[in-house]
Design an enzyme around this catalytic site. Sequence first.
Site, PDB file in Angstrom:
ATOM      1  N   MET A 150       0.845  -1.198   0.000  1.00 51.43           N
ATOM      2  CA  MET A 150       0.000   0.000   0.000  1.00 51.43           C
ATOM      3  C   MET A 150       0.871   1.235   0.000  1.00 51.43           C
ATOM      4  O   MET A 150       1.877   1.291   0.706  1.00 51.43           O
ATOM      5  CB  MET A 150      -0.892  -0.001   1.241  1.00 51.43           C
ATOM      6  CG  MET A 150      -1.669   1.293   1.438  1.00 51.43           C
ATOM      7  SD  MET A 150      -2.861   1.600   0.133  1.00 51.43           S
ATOM      8  CE  MET A 150      -4.039   0.300   0.492  1.00 51.43           C
ATOM      9  N   CYS A 151       0.484   2.206  -0.783  1.00 52.10           N
ATOM     10  CA  CYS A 151       1.252   3.443  -0.863  1.00 52.10           C
ATOM     11  C   CYS A 151       0.300   4.610  -1.091  1.00 52.10           C
ATOM     12  O   CYS A 151      -0.863   4.433  -1.448  1.00 52.10           O
ATOM     13  CB  CYS A 151       2.261   3.384  -2.012  1.00 52.10           C
ATOM     14  SG  CYS A 151       3.440   2.027  -1.870  1.00 52.10           S
ATOM     15  N   GLY A 152       0.835   5.796  -0.897  1.00 51.99           N
ATOM     16  CA  GLY A 152       0.144   7.001  -1.310  1.00 51.99           C
ATOM     17  C   GLY A 152       0.892   7.567  -2.504  1.00 51.99           C
ATOM     18  O   GLY A 152       2.116   7.690  -2.463  1.00 51.99           O
TER      19      GLY A 152
END
Length: 579
Positions: A1-3
Amino acid sequence: MCGIHATVSVVKHSELSENLRQLLINRGPDHLGLVVREISLPSVAPDLRIALNFTSTVLALRGDHVAKQPLQNADSDSVLCWNGEAWKFDDEVVSGNDGEAIFARLAQCDGNTAQDRQAHILSTLRKIQGPFAFVFYDSVGQCLYFGRDRLGRRSLLMREGPDGQSLSFSSVADNPASGWEEVQANGIYSVQFHPDSSGEKHISLGHHVSRHEWVESGGADLVLGVGKFNKDLPQGAEEHLDCASPSVGLLHHHLKEALKLRVLEIPEPPRHADHQSDVDTRIAILFSGGLDCTVLARMADELLPAAQGIDLINVAFRNPRVAAQKQGAPKPGVVVTDDYERCPDRQTGRKSFAELKRACPSRHWRFIAVNVPYEEAMAHKPRVVSLIYPHDTEMDLSIALALYFAGRGIGASYTESAEFDSGAPLVSTPARVLFSGLGADELFGGYSRHVRAFEREGYPALVDELELDIARIGQRNLGRDDRVLANWGKEVRHPYLDEGFVRFAMSSPVWEKCDFGNKAHSADIEPAKRALRLLADQLSLPVIAREKKRAIQFGTRTAKLGSTTGKLKGTASISLQGA
């Protein structure tokens, strides 16, 4: 998960607002990176340059190291911002860090023409199975690619600047009035920076966005570009669906394969002082106690090492309007603790917790009872409204509030008893991977509209309704849910929405999933989602196999939470005032 965040601007390089920077860090607390590129376009104007800014934050859950993003190629200056999980590539399981693996494949193009490079890049992206959103800049072809996976399981927003002079992409919006729109999950998008010379001194970037289908050719009969929907109808009286039916065994096999990819090889989360347990806990279930999530919890027990624990996060809200209806209006300022225990999902959750402990006594199960007072829900409401943007209805808010506090994962801890204890300690789950049962209703006929369709016109109408539900999964609310849950540095995983599992479910005849044609119940198991209910029965979960379906906003009592009259419609636009 990343932004992830990226801007393409004809005017100048841009900087993130402090608010947006923090929102991205919330999604990926392990690393923050920034990469800048610049493109010259002399064919349009001698001095025309396009500035590209790429920002990524990382929540490290794949591989043995933190893969620092944005990913860069030193030979070509290409850049990838990757938010997601590539479970398989070209039907082969991806091991190690998936973002690095995908970037390496994108960079393997030997062609130099724009057509060759685009064909290679699109082919690479089409072979990915898993939830993802991305922005990829191919520096050799001077082309930007972006998009979400075909089921829309990860968030990506887009905004066009004034006069088309800029395009921005982001996992989350900085405020609910900033003009962001959700990127559709209906294909791969590209922006080509080689426009024909027009004699103009500017370029309208929005006019150069193209969409490419998920299936290159011959995919007209594929739902979501994943598989064909079986529209066969029973000839005469179909077989009664029971525990001996082969479809129940096939369901177990395919769901286990989908779950296996998602529960194994999760790195141990960082230890914090407020995690008051020495048990190695790496996953948590968004746990209403309903059929779908409890089956996932039970099957996770089959796969995880014996020493690992599983947290079950169960949310209940105190809705003053409902509380007044149940027992008369409480005194001002007095919180009736039992209001939480009266919530339908709390009652079901405790029953299912006890059943899991009986079925799997050696597993360390922990029931985390998240109690949310009305005042706390209202205090967080503006943040939740901002996170779900551009979704903006009261129903969106009702669902998002429940997910928001579940994602935070702070509540009373129960390990040995399913009974309410006012002195149970408050804990925070250490798990950074959350599991959701979303998708089972669409695939196996769990909604009341499926019953109504069958009652209206039999199996033909039911088949049409199921196909419609599956086809529009990518257009619904998964991006919204991703934005809410990821705000706590958590990743949500959806085993029922694994491409292979969806393909299996779509290929199964309708009467092997639900059993509305047989009015007589199988051992009191209702026809809706009967295959999944029979699987639960096989897995020593007889109580949950017979549990009724309940929507999250009613089970947690977030429905119309801000309304004093209860007359607020779910489709109404959100109001920050009470109604």
